[in-house]
Design a protein around this motif. Sequence first.
Motif, PDB file in Angstrom:
ATOM      1  N   PRO A 108      -3.342  46.415  14.829  1.00 20.50           N
ATOM      2  CA  PRO A 108      -2.773  46.048  13.530  1.00 20.50           C
ATOM      3  C   PRO A 108      -2.958  44.559  13.250  1.00 20.50           C
ATOM      4  O   PRO A 108      -2.996  43.744  14.173  1.00 20.50           O
ATOM      5  N   ILE A 109      -3.096  44.238  11.998  1.00 20.63           N
ATOM      6  CA  ILE A 109      -3.155  42.846  11.579  1.00 20.63           C
ATOM      7  C   ILE A 109      -2.053  42.614  10.551  1.00 20.63           C
ATOM      8  O   ILE A 109      -1.648  43.539   9.847  1.00 20.63           O
ATOM      9  N   ASN A 110      -1.542  41.400  10.494  1.00 24.77           N
ATOM     10  CA  ASN A 110      -0.513  41.056   9.521  1.00 24.77           C
ATOM     11  C   ASN A 110      -1.172  40.528   8.260  1.00 24.77           C
ATOM     12  O   ASN A 110      -2.055  39.678   8.328  1.00 24.77           O
ATOM     13  N   MET A 111      -0.716  41.033   7.137  1.00 22.72           N
ATOM     14  CA  MET A 111      -1.235  40.603   5.843  1.00 22.72           C
ATOM     15  C   MET A 111      -0.064  40.206   4.951  1.00 22.72           C
ATOM     16  O   MET A 111       1.038  40.748   5.085  1.00 22.72           O
ATOM     17  N   ASN A 112      -0.315  39.280   4.039  1.00 23.17           N
ATOM     18  CA  ASN A 112       0.694  38.891   3.064  1.00 23.17           C
ATOM     19  C   ASN A 112       0.861  40.001   2.038  1.00 23.17           C
ATOM     20  O   ASN A 112      -0.096  40.686   1.683  1.00 23.17           O
ATOM     21  N   VAL A 113       2.090  40.144   1.545  1.00 26.76           N
ATOM     22  CA  VAL A 113       2.426  41.189   0.578  1.00 26.76           C
ATOM     23  C   VAL A 113       2.547  40.581  -0.813  1.00 26.76           C
ATOM     24  O   VAL A 113       3.098  39.485  -0.970  1.00 26.76           O
ATOM     25  N   LEU A 114       2.053  41.292  -1.809  1.00 21.09           N
ATOM     26  CA  LEU A 114       2.186  40.863  -3.193  1.00 21.09           C
ATOM     27  C   LEU A 114       3.672  40.716  -3.517  1.00 21.09           C
ATOM     28  O   LEU A 114       4.480  41.589  -3.185  1.00 21.09           O
ATOM     29  N   ALA A 115       4.052  39.612  -4.151  1.00 20.52           N
ATOM     30  CA  ALA A 115       5.457  39.356  -4.475  1.00 20.52           C
ATOM     31  C   ALA A 115       6.067  40.532  -5.233  1.00 20.52           C
ATOM     32  O   ALA A 115       5.400  41.162  -6.045  1.00 20.52           O
ATOM     33  N   THR A 116       7.289  40.847  -4.927  1.00 19.61           N
ATOM     34  CA  THR A 116       8.117  41.926  -5.495  1.00 19.61           C
ATOM     35  C   THR A 116       7.853  43.293  -4.870  1.00 19.61           C
ATOM     36  O   THR A 116       8.558  44.237  -5.177  1.00 19.61           O
ATOM     37  N   GLU A 117       6.858  43.431  -3.999  1.00 19.91           N
ATOM     38  CA  GLU A 117       6.599  44.734  -3.375  1.00 19.91           C
ATOM     39  C   GLU A 117       7.162  44.778  -1.962  1.00 19.91           C
ATOM     40  O   GLU A 117       7.202  43.762  -1.267  1.00 19.91           O
ATOM     41  N   THR A 118       7.582  45.963  -1.539  1.00 25.36           N
ATOM     42  CA  THR A 118       8.002  46.198  -0.164  1.00 25.36           C
ATOM     43  C   THR A 118       7.269  47.440   0.345  1.00 25.36           C
ATOM     44  O   THR A 118       6.828  48.277  -0.437  1.00 25.36           O
ATOM     45  N   PHE A 119       7.141  47.546   1.666  1.00 22.86           N
ATOM     46  CA  PHE A 119       6.398  48.642   2.264  1.00 22.86           C
ATOM     47  C   PHE A 119       7.198  49.325   3.359  1.00 22.86           C
ATOM     48  O   PHE A 119       8.034  48.694   4.011  1.00 22.86           O
ATOM     49  N   SER A 120       6.906  50.599   3.565  1.00 24.79           N
ATOM     50  CA  SER A 120       7.415  51.332   4.713  1.00 24.79           C
ATOM     51  C   SER A 120       6.216  51.920   5.448  1.00 24.79           C
ATOM     52  O   SER A 120       5.084  51.827   4.973  1.00 24.79           O
ATOM     53  N   MET A 121       6.447  52.520   6.598  1.00 25.77           N
ATOM     54  CA  MET A 121       5.359  53.044   7.428  1.00 25.77           C
ATOM     55  C   MET A 121       4.547  54.107   6.701  1.00 25.77           C
ATOM     56  O   MET A 121       5.103  54.960   6.015  1.00 25.77           O
ATOM     57  N   GLY A 122       3.221  54.022   6.855  1.00 27.74           N
ATOM     58  CA  GLY A 122       2.333  55.059   6.342  1.00 27.74           C
ATOM     59  C   GLY A 122       1.924  54.922   4.891  1.00 27.74           C
ATOM     60  O   GLY A 122       1.360  55.849   4.325  1.00 27.74           O
ATOM     61  N   MET A 123       2.177  53.775   4.283  1.00 30.28           N
ATOM     62  CA  MET A 123       1.791  53.595   2.885  1.00 30.28           C
ATOM     63  C   MET A 123       0.344  53.127   2.779  1.00 30.28           C
ATOM     64  O   MET A 123      -0.132  52.350   3.589  1.00 30.28           O
ATOM     65  N   LEU A 124      -0.352  53.627   1.772  1.00 33.22           N
ATOM     66  CA  LEU A 124      -1.728  53.231   1.501  1.00 33.22           C
ATOM     67  C   LEU A 124      -1.722  51.914   0.741  1.00 33.22           C
ATOM     68  O   LEU A 124      -0.934  51.725  -0.187  1.00 33.22           O
ATOM     69  N   CYS A 125      -2.602  50.993   1.149  1.00 35.63           N
ATOM     70  CA  CYS A 125      -2.635  49.658   0.542  1.00 35.63           C
ATOM     71  C   CYS A 125      -3.990  49.354  -0.062  1.00 35.63           C
ATOM     72  O   CYS A 125      -5.023  49.740   0.466  1.00 35.63           O
ATOM     73  N   ARG A 126      -3.940  48.618  -1.139  1.00 33.37           N
ATOM     74  CA  ARG A 126      -5.150  48.076  -1.762  1.00 33.37           C
ATOM     75  C   ARG A 126      -5.028  46.560  -1.707  1.00 33.37           C
ATOM     76  O   ARG A 126      -3.961  46.019  -1.409  1.00 33.37           O
ATOM     77  N   ILE A 127      -6.104  45.881  -1.989  1.00 38.07           N
ATOM     78  CA  ILE A 127      -6.066  44.425  -1.998  1.00 38.07           C
ATOM     79  C   ILE A 127      -5.705  43.973  -3.402  1.00 38.07           C
ATOM     80  O   ILE A 127      -6.387  44.301  -4.368  1.00 38.07           O
ATOM     81  N   GLY A 128      -4.578  43.248  -3.492  1.00 42.73           N
ATOM     82  CA  GLY A 128      -4.077  42.795  -4.783  1.00 42.73           C
ATOM     83  C   GLY A 128      -4.443  41.349  -5.051  1.00 42.73           C
ATOM     84  O   GLY A 128      -5.306  40.767  -4.386  1.00 42.73           O
ATOM     85  N   ALA A 129      -3.764  40.764  -6.005  1.00 43.80           N
ATOM     86  CA  ALA A 129      -4.006  39.376  -6.404  1.00 43.80           C
ATOM     87  C   ALA A 129      -3.850  38.435  -5.217  1.00 43.80           C
ATOM     88  O   ALA A 129      -2.938  38.590  -4.406  1.00 43.80           O
ATOM     89  N   GLY A 130      -4.746  37.467  -5.101  1.00 42.93           N
ATOM     90  CA  GLY A 130      -4.658  36.475  -4.034  1.00 42.93           C
ATOM     91  C   GLY A 130      -4.833  37.048  -2.637  1.00 42.93           C
ATOM     92  O   GLY A 130      -4.281  36.531  -1.675  1.00 42.93           O
ATOM     93  N   ASN A 131      -5.589  38.160  -2.513  1.00 41.59           N
ATOM     94  CA  ASN A 131      -5.820  38.822  -1.221  1.00 41.59           C
ATOM     95  C   ASN A 131      -4.533  39.264  -0.549  1.00 41.59           C
ATOM     96  O   ASN A 131      -4.394  39.192   0.666  1.00 41.59           O
ATOM     97  N   THR A 132      -3.576  39.726  -1.340  1.00 43.51           N
ATOM     98  CA  THR A 132      -2.323  40.234  -0.804  1.00 43.51           C
ATOM     99  C   THR A 132      -2.344  41.757  -0.813  1.00 43.51           C
ATOM    100  O   THR A 132      -3.135  42.372  -1.531  1.00 43.51           O
TER     101      THR A 132
END
Length: 135
Positions: free
Chosen positions: A10-34
């Motif tokens: 696993p690698i740690n990535m910054n999260v787009l402001a105002t979003e939260t995540f739980s296990m198993g969620m699919l992610c895309r690359i948002g603004a500012g590589n978040t």
Amino acid sequence: MMASNFTNEPINMNVLATETFSMGMLCRIGAGNTMSATAPASVAFFVTVDESSRDAAGTLEVSGATVSVVPMSGVVFVQAADAAYTIGQLVYAGALGRATTTAGANKLIGVSMGLHTGLTAGDLIAVNVSQAVTA
């Protein structure tokens, strides 16, 4: 020192402001590589292996948060949006970072690896993402 195997760690990535995540969620690359949860017609690049970071009080952070992710490779456990999936059924990246059986404009992520019934939104299912086509 040997190079690490990126696909297994696993690698740690910054999260787009105002979003939260739980296990198993699919992610895309948002603004500012978040990291941002997938939305209809978006391409899933990563899946979360845990929830996003918490502050000292134990509350999920909504600003400056991080999340641990792994690339979409092999068999991954992802959150389901639908109540049932059959073995070999095509699975797509849907809204809220969850997998769906609805094709439409949604991007294919792989095939279901089991018979899953009686699911509620957010339950984890096994998906072989090696079987997906290039987005």
